[in-house]
Design a protein around this motif. Structure first.
Motif, mmCIF file in Angstrom:
data_model
loop_
_atom_site.group_PDB
_atom_site.id
_atom_site.type_symbol
_atom_site.label_atom_id
_atom_site.label_comp_id
_atom_site.label_asym_id
_atom_site.label_seq_id
_atom_site.Cartn_x
_atom_site.Cartn_y
_atom_site.Cartn_z
ATOM 1 N N LYS A 72 48.751 -17.224 35.491
ATOM 2 C CA LYS A 72 46.760 -16.537 34.697
ATOM 3 C C LYS A 72 45.380 -17.907 35.343
ATOM 4 O O LYS A 72 45.833 -17.798 36.319
ATOM 5 N N VAL A 102 40.105 -19.128 32.873
ATOM 6 C CA VAL A 102 39.297 -18.340 31.447
ATOM 7 C C VAL A 102 38.074 -19.406 31.825
ATOM 8 O O VAL A 102 38.290 -20.288 30.933
ATOM 9 N N ARG A 120 35.970 -22.966 25.953
ATOM 10 C CA ARG A 120 35.099 -22.592 24.810
ATOM 11 C C ARG A 120 34.897 -23.474 24.054
ATOM 12 O O ARG A 120 35.775 -24.292 23.061
ATOM 13 N N VAL A 171 24.842 -11.454 17.446
ATOM 14 C CA VAL A 171 25.786 -11.718 17.111
ATOM 15 C C VAL A 171 25.875 -11.760 15.784
ATOM 16 O O VAL A 171 25.565 -12.999 15.045
ATOM 17 N N VAL A 186 38.872 -18.213 17.138
ATOM 18 C CA VAL A 186 37.262 -19.063 17.458
ATOM 19 C C VAL A 186 37.295 -19.906 16.174
ATOM 20 O O VAL A 186 37.983 -18.692 15.144
ATOM 21 N N GLU A 206 40.002 -13.286 19.069
ATOM 22 C CA GLU A 206 39.549 -12.837 20.580
ATOM 23 C C GLU A 206 39.819 -12.527 21.423
ATOM 24 O O GLU A 206 40.814 -13.602 21.650
ATOM 25 N N LEU A 237 39.484 -12.765 24.623
ATOM 26 C CA LEU A 237 39.191 -14.618 25.675
ATOM 27 C C LEU A 237 40.375 -15.205 24.990
ATOM 28 O O LEU A 237 41.606 -15.870 25.904
ATOM 29 N N GLU A 238 40.811 -15.514 24.035
ATOM 30 C CA GLU A 238 41.354 -16.406 23.480
ATOM 31 C C GLU A 238 43.105 -16.097 23.844
ATOM 32 O O GLU A 238 43.590 -16.641 23.726
ATOM 33 N N LEU A 296 43.901 -14.142 26.088
ATOM 34 C CA LEU A 296 43.879 -14.234 27.425
ATOM 35 C C LEU A 296 44.405 -15.756 27.405
ATOM 36 O O LEU A 296 45.149 -16.125 28.272
ATOM 37 N N TYR A 335 38.189 -7.800 19.894
ATOM 38 C CA TYR A 335 36.730 -8.567 19.427
ATOM 39 C C TYR A 335 36.769 -9.488 20.776
ATOM 40 O O TYR A 335 36.559 -9.893 21.744
ATOM 41 N N LEU A 367 33.625 -12.553 21.475
ATOM 42 C CA LEU A 367 32.208 -13.313 21.792
ATOM 43 C C LEU A 367 33.007 -14.361 22.652
ATOM 44 O O LEU A 367 32.749 -15.368 23.242
#
Lengths: 594, 194
Positions: free
Chosen positions: A327, A330, A333, A557, B11, B77, B79-80, B82, B99, B101
């Motif tokens: 991987k 990334v 978040r 958004v 998320v 989502e 990216l999550e 991945l 999606y 975000l």
């Protein structure tokens, strides 16, 4: 009996309920919060949010002194606040069973440190239970009350985030009410800890430990699950599950009762097994005690003493596996202030003014993250006020126009008031913010003394933060709506140059409450013809606005935007629209810059 | 099927926890021992959220799934999805929304959201299926039911009576949204069937 899927926290609450607990008190703190939220649903139990953990423990002690079983629960750092009554309670003992639940947070999912509170049980010389799943969380809590009353001692049940917030099947039983007793007679030699009384109590504590050691040797919650004799594990709490999954054929000494330890049984186990590894999260709490008794085992030389364990970590540590991840990195978040959060405006103003900020524990700690980057220091609950006094005095009060402090409403009631008294009493000049969003937001919107509601959902006296500030002697107290940035900034500028301590209460309710109340919102839109791509709007750190790299324009958004207009208020070209109308702010020059 | 490990990634605010609640209850009703794990707290504020659900005909020990052991990853989502990809079993199935975000780290310009997330995921794990978030919302009429849509998609791979799923969903979602969620579930089931 019926089985139900319960989290560790729900199971602890259920255990206390079934054990006939009468009084329960806590201050919310992740990962412990749901214990009191769950127990509050039982009519037979009086349950309250106390303003802080020390008060919660004292309330529970009161009940235990009065002969009724009680529970208090807190996150690990909460016990630091409550340590004073906790230690002396070990000397006095109790009339009704007393259980303190400490929910620790290995890995620091939502905490400022990773302290292992099992050390507190040893420090205070009291029994310690470490359940490993929801069923045990319930069973051990019930058992803890028996031990508490049989040995005349407070008891700690230690959970961790992974146990508290995992769910498993639990067999439910009925509640057993305690037998009716008379109100206890006066026993001053037991319950008044003047030195003359405390000295014999001190001896009693040691004797009790000896008896508890005998109990630890024979209780069946300390047990051996025999397997292969060439590899064995000594485990407690959640680690048991990981070890059973990784090494199903190994021998396991599972310890559910870990203070005092069953040293004789441990010695016997170690004798029979070729290689023994102690697997426990965080500190070598069990391992060191075993080694102090002259028994050689492996432990933290193999298993990490930091962070959370899991099957992967344990396998990797024991087998020395080095894995190569395919991987790629990334982007992270991290959590952020919600779209529309009333705290956001305060951080924007503080950043524009270039002020240095002492923060506190709560959602507003998120103000540290870029692009707000508006916090400089933060230690603990209440520190957002008291630290400022030390900073100011260290520089002879000459920086009071550069450094400000900040706490939330619940934090203010928790331990902010005493810091404010210190500033007034000791002639401080500082400016302090109380971010009052009418709830204890970070832990999931719990009630507090300022909300007018109790944990049980009853209406109650609503304490006024403004009146409290005035009552402790703050002469300049402002109460403002932080969505009006120009007004807020004007007040802050006056406050920091004022020759007196000043409190600015920024009052508007948490977005989560507004959502729950069914409030409707109109999202904004960016007019991409007007947008010049300057990213001023992005700097408000809202999850609902981002930047389109291809077109070099900001965009909203729409699923997340609540139309609070914080981003629009930063826009130099009035590119934002609401309901098709362009948003312009004549006072924008008063918002941006110093 | 003796054991099923399902990892849900999304998320904060997307309904990850409700989906994992439903999967847990379904597992119990279908006769499994069940454990589930989640981390809430800080992650509620728009951060990454994952929840692990484990079903086993025998006892489940760890509440969390080991690396390369998830039979399913449900991604809310991309990216999550991945982020969690090293949890998938070699023969596991990934069902993910397309999606996108931006996390704050990306919108603030400090990190980059990879452009070809979907392709990357498929390259690492070929049994990955994406659905168009926008089209699904159009079909079911409410973005809040996406979680139940994905649960519906997963149900296609499970040999469990539909009525059992419906029973649990009816008990877990707000009463006013039962119809919407049942519809979302059916859409999810059908999209895989096709």
């Amino acid at each position: 009996m019926p089985k139900k899927l319960l989290s560790g926290n729900e199971a602890i609450a259920r255990g206390a309920y079934e054990a006939g607990v009468k009084v329960a008190a806590a201050y919310p703190g992740t990962p412990s919060t749901e214990i009191l939220e769950t127990i509050a649903k039982y009519n037979e139990v009086y349950a309250e949010w106390a303003p802080n953990e020390k008060v919660a423990v004292e309330v529970a002690i009161g009940s235990a002194f009065a002969g009724k079983r009680s529970l208090c629960a807190m996150k690990h750092v909460g016990l630091n606040v409550a340590a004073d009554p906790f230690f002396t309670l070990s000397y006095t003992g109790i009339e009704g069973g007393f259980v303190l639940v400490s929910a620790d947070d290995p890995g620091m999912h939502s905490s400022q440190n990773e302290q292992d509170n099992r050390n507190y049980a040893r420090f205070a010389k009291i029994p310690l239970f470490e359940p490993s799943d929801s069923q045990e969380a319930k069973d051990f809590t019930k058992l803890a009350y028996q031990v508490s009353e049989n040995f005349d001692t407070p008891v700690m049940v230690r959970s961790t985030t992974r146990l508290s917030h995992s769910k498993g099947l639990v067999e439910l039983e009925d509640r057993t009410e305690q037998e009716a007793k008379e109100f206890p007679k006066r026993q001053e030699k037991k319950y008044i800890t003047i030195p003359a009384h405390a000295r014999p109590l001190r001896v009693k504590v040691e004797r009790r430990l000896g008896k508890l050691k005998e109990y630890s040797e024979k209780t069946d919650i300390n047990r051996v699950e025999w397997g292969d004799k060439d590899l064995g594990f000594i485990v407690s709490g959640i680690s048991y599950n990981y070890v059973k999954e990784c090494y199903p054929y190994a021998s396991v000494l599972k310890l559910g009762f870990t203070n005092p330890l069953p040293i004789d049984r441990i010695r016997e186990f170690v004798k029979k097994v070729e290689k023994v590894i102690v697997v426990e999260e965080n500190d070598p709490f069990i391992e060191n005690e075993i080694k102090a008794n002259g028994i050689m085992v492996d432990g933290k030389n193999i298993i990490p003493n930091m962070g959370e364990l899991n099957t992967d970590v344990i396998k990797k540590s024991i087998e020395g596996i080095k894995e190569v991840s395919k991987k790629e990195a990334v982007p992270v978040r991290p959590p952020a202030l919600c779209p529309g959060c009333p705290h956001r405006g305060v951080f924007i103003v503080l950043r524009e003014l270039g002020l240095r900020v002492v923060g506190d524990i709560g959602c507003y700690t998120l103000g540290v993250l870029p692009p707000l980057s508006a916090l400089d220091w933060q230690v603990c609950m209440g520190g957002g006020i008291s630290l400022v006094q030390g900073i100011a005095k260290a520089w002879d009060d000459k920086i009071s126009d550069k450094v400000v402090g900040m706490v939330g409403d619940s934090t203010f009631f928790h331990s902010g008031i005493t810091g404010l008294i210190d500033i007034v009493y000791n002639k401080g000049l500082s400016t302090l913010f109380i971010l009052d969003n009418s709830t204890t937001a970070m832990t999931g919107t719990q009630e507090n003394p300022g909300t007018g509601r109790t944990l049980k959902g009853e209406s109650t006296k609503q304490l006024s933060i403004k009146k409290i500030c005035e009552a402790v002697g703050v002469e300049e107290v402002y109460e403002i709506d932080p969505y009006y940035l120009d007004n807020l900034k004007e007040i802050v500028k006056n406050a920091i140059s004022s020759p007196r301590p000043t409190v600015i209460i920024c009052k508007n309710s948490c977005m989560l409450l507004k959502f729950r109340a069914g409030e409707k919102f109109t999202p904004l839109k960016v007019n991409s013809e007007k947008c010049i791509g300057c990213k001023a709007c992005i700097s408000v750190a809202c999850p609902a606005i981002t930047y389109d790299k291809k077109n070099k324009k900001a965009f909203i958004v729409k699923e997340l935007c609540v139309g609070c207009e914080m981003c629009a208020k930063m826009c130099p070209v009035a590119a934002f629209e609401k309901d098709g109308k362009s948003l312009t702010y004549p006072n924008i020059h008063k918002i941006r810059g110093k | 099927m003796n054991e099923k490990n399902i990892l849900i990634a999304g998320v904060g605010g997307q309904g990850v926890i409700l989906a994992s609640e439903i999967l847990s209850e379904v597992g119990i009703k279908a006769g499994y021992d069940v454990k589930k794990s989640e981390i809430h707290g800080m992650s509620q504020r728009g951060g990454s959220v994952t929840s692990d659900v484990r079903w086993n005909k025998e006892k489940v020990y760890s509440p969390t799934i080991s690396k390369k052991s998830a039979d399913f990853i449900l991604g809310f989502e991309k990216l999550e999805t991945l982020r969690s990809i090293d949890m998938i079993k070699p023969d596991g199935v990934i069902i993910s929304s397309d999606y996108h975000l931006d996390p704050m780290t990306v919108s603030a310009g400090n990190q980059i959201y990879p452009e070809d997330v979907e392709e990357k995921i498929k390259k690492i794990h070929s049994r990955s299926y994406f659905f168009s978030n926008e089209e699904v919302i159009k079909k079911i009429g409410n973005p809040k039911a996406i979680n139940i849509f994905i649960v519906g998609a997963l149900s296609y791979f499970m040999d469990i009576d539909k009525e059992l799923w419906f029973d649990v969903i009816k008990n877990k979602v707000p009463p006013k949204t039962v119809e919407l969620n049942i519809k979302a579930f059916e859409e999810g089931y059908n999209i895989v069937k096709k």
